[in-house]
Each structure stands twice: as C-alpha cells, then as structure tokens.
Design a protein around this motif. Structure first.
Motif, PDB file in Angstrom:
ATOM      1  N   ASP A  85       0.827  -1.210   0.000  1.00 17.08           N
ATOM      2  CA  ASP A  85       0.000   0.000   0.000  1.00 17.08           C
ATOM      3  C   ASP A  85       0.857   1.253   0.000  1.00 17.08           C
ATOM      4  O   ASP A  85       0.333   2.373  -0.144  1.00 17.08           O
ATOM      5  CB  ASP A  85      -0.920   0.020   1.224  1.00 17.08           C
ATOM      6  N   SER A  86       2.171   1.097   0.158  1.00 14.80           N
ATOM      7  CA  SER A  86       3.070   2.250   0.106  1.00 14.80           C
ATOM      8  C   SER A  86       2.985   2.881  -1.281  1.00 14.80           C
ATOM      9  O   SER A  86       3.262   2.226  -2.286  1.00 14.80           O
ATOM     10  CB  SER A  86       4.522   1.821   0.387  1.00 14.80           C
ATOM     11  N   ALA A  87       2.601   4.127  -1.327  1.00 13.43           N
ATOM     12  CA  ALA A  87       2.369   4.795  -2.611  1.00 13.43           C
ATOM     13  C   ALA A  87       2.064   6.265  -2.356  1.00 13.43           C
ATOM     14  O   ALA A  87       1.937   6.704  -1.214  1.00 13.43           O
ATOM     15  CB  ALA A  87       1.188   4.147  -3.349  1.00 13.43           C
ATOM     16  N   LEU A  88       1.944   6.988  -3.459  1.00 13.21           N
ATOM     17  CA  LEU A  88       1.422   8.349  -3.421  1.00 13.21           C
ATOM     18  C   LEU A  88      -0.076   8.264  -3.651  1.00 13.21           C
ATOM     19  O   LEU A  88      -0.516   7.611  -4.612  1.00 13.21           O
ATOM     20  CB  LEU A  88       2.034   9.185  -4.549  1.00 13.21           C
ATOM     21  N   TYR A  89      -0.851   8.902  -2.817  1.00 14.55           N
ATOM     22  CA  TYR A  89      -2.297   8.900  -2.977  1.00 14.55           C
ATOM     23  C   TYR A  89      -2.727  10.321  -3.358  1.00 14.55           C
ATOM     24  O   TYR A  89      -2.509  11.277  -2.618  1.00 14.55           O
ATOM     25  CB  TYR A  89      -2.987   8.440  -1.692  1.00 14.55           C
ATOM     26  N   PHE A  90      -3.314  10.405  -4.531  1.00 18.01           N
ATOM     27  CA  PHE A  90      -3.759  11.701  -5.029  1.00 18.01           C
ATOM     28  C   PHE A  90      -5.275  11.807  -4.923  1.00 18.01           C
ATOM     29  O   PHE A  90      -5.999  10.850  -5.152  1.00 18.01           O
ATOM     30  CB  PHE A  90      -3.389  11.884  -6.504  1.00 18.01           C
ATOM     31  N   CYS A  91      -5.691  13.002  -4.612  1.00 16.93           N
ATOM     32  CA  CYS A  91      -7.092  13.369  -4.699  1.00 16.93           C
ATOM     33  C   CYS A  91      -7.201  14.382  -5.831  1.00 16.93           C
ATOM     34  O   CYS A  91      -6.289  15.198  -6.048  1.00 16.93           O
ATOM     35  CB  CYS A  91      -7.508  13.992  -3.374  1.00 16.93           C
ATOM     36  N   ALA A  92      -8.275  14.317  -6.578  1.00 13.05           N
ATOM     37  CA  ALA A  92      -8.542  15.307  -7.623  1.00 13.05           C
ATOM     38  C   ALA A  92      -9.970  15.793  -7.448  1.00 13.05           C
ATOM     39  O   ALA A  92     -10.826  15.079  -6.903  1.00 13.05           O
ATOM     40  CB  ALA A  92      -8.343  14.699  -9.010  1.00 13.05           C
ATOM     41  N   SER A  93     -10.242  17.006  -7.907  1.00 13.57           N
ATOM     42  CA  SER A  93     -11.610  17.499  -7.836  1.00 13.57           C
ATOM     43  C   SER A  93     -12.022  18.105  -9.167  1.00 13.57           C
ATOM     44  O   SER A  93     -11.180  18.505  -9.983  1.00 13.57           O
ATOM     45  CB  SER A  93     -11.795  18.498  -6.699  1.00 13.57           C
ATOM     46  N   ARG A  94     -13.317  18.160  -9.376  1.00  7.25           N
ATOM     47  CA  ARG A  94     -13.879  18.677 -10.633  1.00  7.25           C
ATOM     48  C   ARG A  94     -15.088  19.536 -10.298  1.00  7.25           C
ATOM     49  O   ARG A  94     -15.823  19.251  -9.339  1.00  7.25           O
ATOM     50  CB  ARG A  94     -14.302  17.510 -11.524  1.00  7.25           C
ATOM     51  N   GLY A  95     -15.291  20.577 -11.112  1.00  8.44           N
ATOM     52  CA  GLY A  95     -16.398  21.488 -10.895  1.00  8.44           C
ATOM     53  C   GLY A  95     -17.731  20.876 -11.247  1.00  8.44           C
ATOM     54  O   GLY A  95     -17.814  19.803 -11.824  1.00  8.44           O
ATOM     55  N   GLY A  96     -18.790  21.605 -10.923  1.00  4.75           N
ATOM     56  CA  GLY A  96     -20.122  21.022 -10.996  1.00  4.75           C
ATOM     57  C   GLY A  96     -20.934  21.318 -12.231  1.00  4.75           C
ATOM     58  O   GLY A  96     -22.078  20.914 -12.310  1.00  4.75           O
ATOM     59  N   THR A  97     -20.366  22.005 -13.215  1.00  8.21           N
ATOM     60  CA  THR A  97     -21.161  22.280 -14.404  1.00  8.21           C
ATOM     61  C   THR A  97     -20.757  21.333 -15.527  1.00  8.21           C
ATOM     62  O   THR A  97     -19.683  20.747 -15.506  1.00  8.21           O
ATOM     63  CB  THR A  97     -20.993  23.726 -14.883  1.00  8.21           C
ATOM     64  N   SER A  98     -21.618  21.243 -16.531  1.00  8.81           N
ATOM     65  CA  SER A  98     -21.345  20.309 -17.627  1.00  8.81           C
ATOM     66  C   SER A  98     -20.132  20.741 -18.437  1.00  8.81           C
ATOM     67  O   SER A  98     -19.567  19.956 -19.184  1.00  8.81           O
ATOM     68  CB  SER A  98     -22.556  20.199 -18.551  1.00  8.81           C
ATOM     69  N   ARG A  99     -19.706  21.983 -18.282  1.00  6.61           N
ATOM     70  CA  ARG A  99     -18.529  22.438 -19.026  1.00  6.61           C
ATOM     71  C   ARG A  99     -17.242  22.215 -18.226  1.00  6.61           C
ATOM     72  O   ARG A  99     -16.152  22.491 -18.713  1.00  6.61           O
ATOM     73  CB  ARG A  99     -18.662  23.907 -19.391  1.00  6.61           C
ATOM     74  N   ASP A 100     -17.393  21.756 -16.984  1.00  8.15           N
ATOM     75  CA  ASP A 100     -16.201  21.527 -16.165  1.00  8.15           C
ATOM     76  C   ASP A 100     -15.703  20.114 -16.409  1.00  8.15           C
ATOM     77  O   ASP A 100     -16.257  19.165 -15.859  1.00  8.15           O
ATOM     78  CB  ASP A 100     -16.530  21.723 -14.683  1.00  8.15           C
ATOM     79  N   ASN A 101     -14.680  19.989 -17.227  1.00  5.02           N
ATOM     80  CA  ASN A 101     -14.191  18.666 -17.558  1.00  5.02           C
ATOM     81  C   ASN A 101     -12.818  18.377 -17.004  1.00  5.02           C
ATOM     82  O   ASN A 101     -12.305  17.284 -17.167  1.00  5.02           O
ATOM     83  CB  ASN A 101     -14.173  18.501 -19.073  1.00  5.02           C
ATOM     84  N   GLU A 102     -12.213  19.384 -16.393  1.00  2.00           N
ATOM     85  CA  GLU A 102     -10.863  19.179 -15.882  1.00  2.00           C
ATOM     86  C   GLU A 102     -10.889  18.572 -14.494  1.00  2.00           C
ATOM     87  O   GLU A 102     -11.691  18.975 -13.656  1.00  2.00           O
ATOM     88  CB  GLU A 102     -10.098  20.504 -15.802  1.00  2.00           C
ATOM     89  N   GLN A 103     -10.019  17.593 -14.292  1.00  2.00           N
ATOM     90  CA  GLN A 103      -9.768  17.086 -12.946  1.00  2.00           C
ATOM     91  C   GLN A 103      -8.469  17.734 -12.473  1.00  2.00           C
ATOM     92  O   GLN A 103      -7.421  17.558 -13.091  1.00  2.00           O
ATOM     93  CB  GLN A 103      -9.623  15.561 -12.944  1.00  2.00           C
ATOM     94  N   PHE A 104      -8.567  18.460 -11.372  1.00  2.00           N
ATOM     95  CA  PHE A 104      -7.397  19.123 -10.806  1.00  2.00           C
ATOM     96  C   PHE A 104      -6.877  18.294  -9.639  1.00  2.00           C
ATOM     97  O   PHE A 104      -7.625  17.985  -8.717  1.00  2.00           O
ATOM     98  CB  PHE A 104      -7.752  20.538 -10.344  1.00  2.00           C
ATOM     99  N   PHE A 105      -5.609  17.972  -9.700  1.00  2.00           N
ATOM    100  CA  PHE A 105      -5.013  17.089  -8.707  1.00  2.00           C
ATOM    101  C   PHE A 105      -4.394  17.862  -7.546  1.00  2.00           C
ATOM    102  O   PHE A 105      -3.840  18.949  -7.731  1.00  2.00           O
ATOM    103  CB  PHE A 105      -3.931  16.217  -9.356  1.00  2.00           C
ATOM    104  N   GLY A 106      -4.473  17.261  -6.366  1.00  2.00           N
ATOM    105  CA  GLY A 106      -3.773  17.783  -5.209  1.00  2.00           C
ATOM    106  C   GLY A 106      -2.318  17.350  -5.228  1.00  2.00           C
ATOM    107  O   GLY A 106      -1.900  16.606  -6.122  1.00  2.00           O
ATOM    108  N   PRO A 107      -1.543  17.769  -4.229  1.00  3.87           N
ATOM    109  CA  PRO A 107      -0.115  17.457  -4.188  1.00  3.87           C
ATOM    110  C   PRO A 107       0.183  16.023  -3.789  1.00  3.87           C
ATOM    111  O   PRO A 107       1.301  15.552  -3.950  1.00  3.87           O
ATOM    112  CB  PRO A 107       0.435  18.437  -3.149  1.00  3.87           C
TER     113      PRO A 107
END
Lengths: 114, 110
Positions: A85-107
């Motif tokens: 399980d040793s690894a980098l764990y990333f969280c990403a978030s995306r906006g709430g509109t249909s035009r929001d297609n980017e996933q932005f990653f945390g550090p």
C-alpha cells in the motif's frame, strides 16, 4: 487560485495499522476522485464521489473505504495496511457544471508502510 | 478494460519540438487529457481535448486527435529544460475516473 488540499502530506504506518487520508476539493467543486500511484507507476483510479454519493469505482481494495462529507471534503480510510500500500495517494476534484471537464489534482499524500 | 499506451522515453534537444504519442482503446471516452508530473510532485493538467475535436492549440502546446485510429499526440514547441518531466495521457471524463498510460519521460538534451 485555491487548489486541492490533501493532508497529511506524508504518513508512515506499520503493517496492519489503519490510515485516514483527507482531501479538500477546490471551492465549489462537487466531485472528488482518489488515485493511487505506486513507485514508477501511473496513477490508478480508486473511487470517486459526486454530491456525496459514490459515482465510479476503480481498483479500490476491500480494505479501503471512502466517503464524501456535506462540506464536500473526502476521506480515504485504509485498514490492515500492507507493504504494497506504500504509494502516493492523489485526490482530484472537478467542478459542478457540464462544461467543467478538468480534474485538478492535489499534491498527494505519500504513505509509507513499514 | 480500458487501456492507454505510451512510449516510455523521449529525448529531444533544447529548442526542438517534442511530440509525445498515446493510443487508447475506449472509443467511448469523452475527453482525453495530458498531465505533466515533475519528480516528487503532483499531476499538473496541461490540456484536454473533447473527443469530437481533431486539434487544440494552447500557446506552445498542440494536441492532435485521430479518433479513427484512437491516437492522441502532444506537441511541445521550442522545448525548454523546464519541460523535463513525465507526461501522462489520460482518458475518461465526467464523474468517471481517468485511465492513464504509463507515462513518457521527456529528456531534454542541451
């Protein structure tokens, strides 16, 4: 601009212990994704949440669980930790509109299991 | 399941153009993405393209999509030392998680 916040940034645990990783999405983003990146590997999708409900499931082990809270932050709970399980764990978030297609990653949170 | 393939290494001279290629299998992917990862850092979204587009240009970056051949490329014009990183191609979209390729290490020669 505000980015995705993850805590802790580094975590050291022993085998069979539990760990909780936290993710705070970009303000007004309602979708959160979790990824695991092993050493020298590509990120592997684990699970995602939209409006506090699980929306997609990837290769998340049964020992792991996650949820999204009313303030849209998310937590990944990992039990019976294994060396693998040793690894980098990333969280990403995306906006709430249909035009929001980017996933932005945390550090990322670097988890080391000894 | 979905599969995304990339070559592992690309070496270019500083000032030349870099072209990183990617093939994918899932024809239902709505969007295709390029992310950059520097050592020890997170993934930085560079650009993405909607699956019904052929090309997208953003400053030094040009993305070409051949939907028939399921081939995606990222061209970086005037490659600089700061472009040295691993570049991941990803497919997916919406609330679905992304599937990434293994990443292409871009090496810049002086």
């Amino acid at each position: 601009a505000a980015g995705v916040i993850q805590s802790p940034r580094h975590l050291i645990k022993e085998k069979r212990e539990t760990a909780t990783l936290k993710c705070y999405p970009i303000p007004r983003h309602d979708t959160v994704y979790w990824y695991q990146q092993g050493p020298g590997q590509d990120p592997q999708f684990l699970i995602s949440f939209y409006e506090k409900m699980q929306s997609d499931k990837g290769s998340i082990p049964d020992r792991f669980s996650a949820q999204q809270f009313s303030d849209y932050h998310s937590e990944l709970n990992m039990s019976s930790l294994e060396l693998g399980d040793s690894a980098l764990y990333f969280c990403a978030s995306r906006g709430g509109t249909s035009r929001d297609n980017e996933q932005f990653f945390g550090p990322g949170t670097r988890l080391t299991v000894l | 399941g979905e599969d995304v393939e990339q070559s592992l290494f690309l070496s270019v001279r500083e000032g030349d153009s870099s072209v990183i290629n990617c093939t994918y299998t899932d024809s239902s992917s709505t969007y295709l993405y390029w992310y950059k990862q520097e050592p020890g850092a997170g993934l930085q979204l560079l650009t993405y393209i909607f699956s019904n587009m052929d090309m997208k240009q953003d400053q030094r970056l040009t993305v070409l999509l051949n939907k028939k051949d399921k081939h995606l490329s990222l061209r970086i014009a005037d490659t600089q030392t700061g472009d040295s990183a691993i570049y991941f191609c990803g497919s997916g979209g919406g609330a679905d998680g992304l599937t990434f390729g293994k990443g292409t290490h871009l090496i810049i020669q002086p």
